[in-house]
Design a protein around this motif. Sequence first.
Motif, PDB file in Angstrom:
ATOM      1  N   ILE A 126      -3.879  -0.481  -3.541  1.00  0.00           N
ATOM      2  CA  ILE A 126      -4.062  -1.300  -2.591  1.00  0.00           C
ATOM      3  C   ILE A 126      -4.730  -0.734  -1.167  1.00  0.00           C
ATOM      4  CG2 ILE A 126      -4.378  -3.901  -3.704  1.00  0.00           C
ATOM      5  CD1 ILE A 126      -1.180  -3.554  -1.483  1.00  0.00           C
ATOM      6  N   LEU A 127      -5.613  -1.052  -0.718  1.00  0.00           N
ATOM      7  CA  LEU A 127      -6.664  -0.160   1.118  1.00  0.00           C
ATOM      8  C   LEU A 127      -6.080  -1.571   2.067  1.00  0.00           C
ATOM      9  CD1 LEU A 127      -7.596   1.968   0.929  1.00  0.00           C
ATOM     10  CD2 LEU A 127      -9.930   0.855   0.500  1.00  0.00           C
ATOM     11  N   SER A 128      -5.768  -1.159   2.840  1.00  0.00           N
ATOM     12  CA  SER A 128      -5.598  -1.934   3.920  1.00  0.00           C
ATOM     13  C   SER A 128      -7.193  -1.344   5.313  1.00  0.00           C
ATOM     14  CB  SER A 128      -4.643  -1.850   5.277  1.00  0.00           C
ATOM     15  OG  SER A 128      -4.961  -0.230   6.000  1.00  0.00           O
ATOM     16  N   GLN A 144      -7.155  -0.742   7.793  1.00  0.00           N
ATOM     17  CA  GLN A 144      -7.453   0.890   8.239  1.00  0.00           C
ATOM     18  C   GLN A 144      -7.298   1.606   7.311  1.00  0.00           C
ATOM     19  OE1 GLN A 144      -5.381  -2.145   9.206  1.00  0.00           O
ATOM     20  NE2 GLN A 144      -6.452  -2.565  11.283  1.00  0.00           N
ATOM     21  N   ARG A 199      -5.585   2.602   5.028  1.00  0.00           N
ATOM     22  CA  ARG A 199      -4.360   2.988   4.771  1.00  0.00           C
ATOM     23  C   ARG A 199      -3.660   2.451   3.200  1.00  0.00           C
ATOM     24  NH1 ARG A 199       0.277   1.799   8.431  1.00  0.00           N
ATOM     25  NH2 ARG A 199       1.805   1.900   6.694  1.00  0.00           N
ATOM     26  N   GLU A 200      -3.754   2.965   2.313  1.00  0.00           N
ATOM     27  CA  GLU A 200      -3.095   3.043   0.396  1.00  0.00           C
ATOM     28  C   GLU A 200      -1.655   2.366   0.240  1.00  0.00           C
ATOM     29  OE1 GLU A 200      -4.912   5.999  -1.640  1.00  0.00           O
ATOM     30  OE2 GLU A 200      -6.713   5.629  -0.679  1.00  0.00           O
ATOM     31  N   ILE A 201      -1.304   1.706  -0.780  1.00  0.00           N
ATOM     32  CA  ILE A 201      -0.079   2.148  -1.349  1.00  0.00           C
ATOM     33  C   ILE A 201      -0.396   1.603  -2.499  1.00  0.00           C
ATOM     34  CG2 ILE A 201       0.411  -0.573  -1.008  1.00  0.00           C
ATOM     35  CD1 ILE A 201       3.113   0.613  -0.800  1.00  0.00           C
ATOM     36  N   ASP A 253      -7.154  -8.037  -4.240  1.00  0.00           N
ATOM     37  CA  ASP A 253      -8.456  -7.144  -5.248  1.00  0.00           C
ATOM     38  C   ASP A 253      -7.599  -5.506  -4.892  1.00  0.00           C
ATOM     39  OD1 ASP A 253     -10.554  -8.573  -5.150  1.00  0.00           O
ATOM     40  OD2 ASP A 253     -10.953  -7.933  -2.924  1.00  0.00           O
ATOM     41  N   ILE A 254      -7.429  -5.233  -6.118  1.00  0.00           N
ATOM     42  CA  ILE A 254      -7.279  -3.918  -6.744  1.00  0.00           C
ATOM     43  C   ILE A 254      -7.795  -2.504  -6.569  1.00  0.00           C
ATOM     44  CG2 ILE A 254      -4.752  -4.027  -7.249  1.00  0.00           C
ATOM     45  CD1 ILE A 254      -5.374  -3.564 -10.029  1.00  0.00           C
ATOM     46  N   GLY A 306       2.231   4.372   1.125  1.00  0.00           N
ATOM     47  CA  GLY A 306       1.997   3.176   2.143  1.00  0.00           C
ATOM     48  C   GLY A 306       2.334   3.973   3.395  1.00  0.00           C
ATOM     49  N   MET A 318       1.008 -11.028  -3.263  1.00  0.00           N
ATOM     50  CA  MET A 318       0.852  -9.730  -2.847  1.00  0.00           C
ATOM     51  C   MET A 318      -0.098  -9.833  -1.410  1.00  0.00           C
ATOM     52  SD  MET A 318      -0.397  -7.660  -5.328  1.00  0.00           S
ATOM     53  CE  MET A 318      -1.275  -6.384  -4.512  1.00  0.00           C
ATOM     54  N   GLU A 333       1.098  -7.575   1.978  1.00  0.00           N
ATOM     55  CA  GLU A 333       0.432  -6.631   2.777  1.00  0.00           C
ATOM     56  C   GLU A 333      -0.232  -7.953   3.857  1.00  0.00           C
ATOM     57  OE1 GLU A 333      -4.451  -8.058   1.947  1.00  0.00           O
ATOM     58  OE2 GLU A 333      -3.686  -6.723  -0.261  1.00  0.00           O
ATOM     59  N   LEU A 375       3.164  -5.173   4.511  1.00  0.00           N
ATOM     60  CA  LEU A 375       2.962  -3.630   4.978  1.00  0.00           C
ATOM     61  C   LEU A 375       2.200  -2.616   6.565  1.00  0.00           C
ATOM     62  CD1 LEU A 375       1.701  -2.756   1.281  1.00  0.00           C
ATOM     63  CD2 LEU A 375       3.742  -1.698   3.308  1.00  0.00           C
ATOM     64  N   TRP A 376       0.757  -4.345   6.321  1.00  0.00           N
ATOM     65  CA  TRP A 376      -0.349  -3.772   7.164  1.00  0.00           C
ATOM     66  C   TRP A 376      -0.136  -4.862   8.678  1.00  0.00           C
ATOM     67  CZ3 TRP A 376      -2.386  -3.166   2.409  1.00  0.00           C
ATOM     68  CH2 TRP A 376      -2.526  -1.706   1.300  1.00  0.00           C
ATOM     69  N   SER A 394      -2.713  -3.136  12.139  1.00  0.00           N
ATOM     70  CA  SER A 394      -1.436  -2.732  11.689  1.00  0.00           C
ATOM     71  C   SER A 394      -0.342  -2.961  12.415  1.00  0.00           C
ATOM     72  CB  SER A 394      -2.010  -1.368  11.010  1.00  0.00           C
ATOM     73  OG  SER A 394      -2.098  -0.497  11.884  1.00  0.00           O
TER      74      SER A 394
END
Lengths: 223, 223
Positions: free
Chosen positions: A58-60, A62, A64-66, A91-92, A179, B136, B140, B143-144, B222
Motif C-alpha cells: 500500500i502507498l500513503s 505522502q 510511503r510504501e509498506i 486499494d493495493i 513502512g 486495513m 494505515e 502507519l501514517w 504523516s
Amino acid sequence: MDFENCFPVWKKLTDAQKKRIKDNLYQRHVAKGTILHHGSMDCTGLLLIQKGLLRAYILSDQGREITLYRLFDLDLCLLSASCIIRSIQFDIIVEAQKDTDLWIIPSEAYQEIMAQSAPVANFTNEVIAARFSEVMWLMEQILWKSFDSRLAQFLLEESSLEETDTLKLTHEAIGNHLGNPREVVTRMLRYFQSEGMVRLSRGIVEITDKEKLLSLVHTAGSR
Amino acid sequence: MDFENCFPVWKKLTDAQKKRIKDNLYQRHVAKGTILHHGSMDCTGLLLIQKGLLRAYILSDQGREITLYRLFDLDLCLLSASCIIRSIQFDIIVEAQKDTDLWIIPSEAYQEIMAQSAPVANFTNEVIAARFSEVMWLMEQILWKSFDSRLAQFLLEESSLEETDTLKLTHEAIGNHLGNPREVVTRMLRYFQSEGMVRLSRGIVEITDKEKLLSLVHTAGSR
C-alpha cells in the motif's frame, strides 16, 4: 504445469464453469518490476502464479510504501480483482518482484462462477482469510515488535528468497518494504554494521553474521 | 426484531437449512464488560447483534491491547467462530462495550450450511472482507497518521457513541483502544487540555472544543 492442476477447486467446477474460465483465461509473462495492478483504477482480475514472485503493498498520500505480503508459486492474488467483493474497501498495488509467469482470470467470469458455486465461494473465503491473517501478523509486528527485529527478519527473508547473502537493495527500497523512512533504515543498518552483522556498500547489504541477526528476531521485545 | 429479519441471507436458505439454524440458535443478554470470546481457546460461534455494542481487540504478549473494530446493531461477528475457516490464523478477543442482546449461531451448524450454500458462503465472504477493510484502515492510521489525530478522532467517536461530551475513560483504557502506552496518552491529553480542547479530571475526559479536535483529525499529516 497446466492451469487445471494449479487451480485448487478445478475438479469441483461443472463443465460449463470450466469452459467459462478456459475461454476467458489468459497467460502472461511479466518482467521484474512490472506493476500488475494499481489500486481502484482497475479490476485487473485474479492472478494465479505459475512461477515467480509478486509483492502486494500500500502507498500513503505522502508516497510511503509498506509491503503487505508476497505471493509465491501457485498462490492466487485476489485483491487485484477486488471489484468482485463489494466490501473490500481498500486499494493495493501488485508488483512483480521477480520475472513471473502467471494466469489472469477475468473478474466477471470468476464472479459469475463464485455466485453459483459453494466450493468456489468457500475457496475464495479461504484466500481472503489467508491474506487477512498475513496483514494481522504484519500489524502485530508493527505495533509490538521493535524495528531492529523487523529489519533483521526482512534481511534474512530476502536472503533466503534470493538465495544469496549479498543483497542488492537500497535503503529506500528496504524502507518501502517495512513502512519506514530511509533515514531510519540507514541508522539501523549502520548499527548492524558496527555490530558485525552486515557490511554496507553502495546499493548493497551483505549479511556477515546470520546467527546474530536471527537472535535479534527472536529476542526482540515490545517497542 | 426477529432473527429472520436480522440475518441477511435468511430468505436464501432452504427449509432444512432454516430448521438447522433455528434448532441450534440461542439468544443471550450480556452485561457491559463481558468477554464473549477469547482467542483460540474457544470457537464460540457467530454473534449476531440485536442491540448493543461489541469491541474486537488483540492483545500482545506484554498485555498491550488495540481495538480492531467495533460491531453495532445487526452486525455479525464472524471471527468469534474462526474455526469455520481454516486460513484464519489469528486470535481476537470480543468484549461487550455496552449491555448487549445477541444471538449465537453455533459454529458447526453454520459451517455445514456454508459448505452447501453459495449465498451463505458469499455472504460470509462479504463479512470477512468488511472486517479486513476495517483492519486495513486501522493499519494505515497507525502507519501514517500522527497520534494526536488518532486520539482526537477516538474521543469524538466515543462522544458520539455514548451521546455525551463527558467521557468516563481512564488513560489506560484509551491506550488499550489505540495500542499506545498510558504515558503517551496522558502526555497528549495534557497537551489537548493546554490547548483548551478537553478538561481532565479523575477517570473523566470532558470535551470542551469539538471544532478544534475535529480540525486535528483533518489536518494531521504523516507521522
